[in-house]
Scaffold this active site. Sequence first.
Site, short mmCIF file in Angstrom:
data_model
loop_
_atom_site.label_atom_id
_atom_site.label_comp_id
_atom_site.label_asym_id
_atom_site.label_seq_id
_atom_site.Cartn_x
_atom_site.Cartn_y
_atom_site.Cartn_z
N LYS A 52 -3.46 -23.64 3.14
CA LYS A 52 -4.55 -22.95 3.83
C LYS A 52 -5.62 -22.49 2.85
CE LYS A 52 -1.73 -21.32 7.70
NZ LYS A 52 -1.18 -20.13 8.41
N ASN A 102 -9.17 -7.32 -0.33
CA ASN A 102 -9.35 -7.47 1.11
C ASN A 102 -8.04 -7.71 1.86
OD1 ASN A 102 -10.90 -8.53 3.68
ND2 ASN A 102 -9.56 -10.20 3.03
N TYR A 181 2.16 1.70 8.01
CA TYR A 181 0.80 1.18 7.88
C TYR A 181 -0.16 2.29 7.46
CZ TYR A 181 -3.66 -1.04 9.11
OH TYR A 181 -4.93 -1.55 9.08
N LYS A 185 -2.58 2.44 4.03
CA LYS A 185 -4.04 2.43 4.05
C LYS A 185 -4.61 3.70 3.42
CE LYS A 185 -5.56 -0.73 4.97
NZ LYS A 185 -5.57 -1.98 4.18
#
Length: 307
Positions: A52, A102, A181, A185
Amino acid sequence: MAGKNFTFDNIPDLSGKVALVTGANVGIGYITARELARKKAHVFVCARNIEKGQSAVATIKAETGNELVEFLQLDLLSLKNIKEAADKFMARGLGLHILINNAGIMATPFNLSADGIEAQFATNHIGHFLLLPALEKSAPSRIVVVSRYNVEDLAHRVFAPRKGIDFENINAKNLSIWTRYGQSKLANVLFANELDRRVKDKKIYVNSLHPGVVKSNLMQGLKLSWGSWVAAYTAIQNLFSLSTEDGALTQLYVATSPDIEINNFRGRHFMPIAKLGAMSAKAMDENLAKELWDYSEKIIKERVGSD
């Protein structure tokens, strides 16, 4: 284009600049890499999947006409692989002017990385630590940390543990997918702020950002956790989400706009599209940020050594 503070056309010429984008084979990472290449940067597309990643490189070359686009295999769930990728990149002697952290995963089922670290924390935070040394040699340079944790994003403020990051229970199976999560973050913003303090006397501009709610493959993790019914939720959410093109604009602004250096934006947090945002009290907690930095360094030294 009306009403936007920044568009692709505002990206300056990047000839001679070297940029590395993690998670650049899909979504806003792909758009970011494509637009950097369109402005003549030498771009490294980082992704775990070789097929990919190479396909993304070929497509970007075809769309932009820029042959200075390369694939760098990077598996953020393996510190050994990350160090090998970093060493391979450093051996090129190109320097690094733009690093865009990212890549990320969201709300995935409990899993451990190859190094025994909870997968969301490993991918979203720990994995990006080993790509930093080249930037000091290429100043002025920029580090862009993509997060989704700010005072306007109530969900992630609530999801993170009350103490911010529960260092003693990073790998606890009983934590919810959203708690894991949320703290990963929050770690992004704390990391950016602490790194900014450590390089404040250098021409390295470190900032974090929230790209907005974007149509992306992040929902794949939630589908694995909650099942196929999530597809209906995703379809509804997408009606109100930013396109991947618009979702990439804020990180492209932070990575390329002359505004960053003109205004000496360091340790700041940006919101869509290309606006200064606010940070929560936890995100600005210097003691918590230092504790996170020390914790992260300890993990890396234990897993891959101190060299």
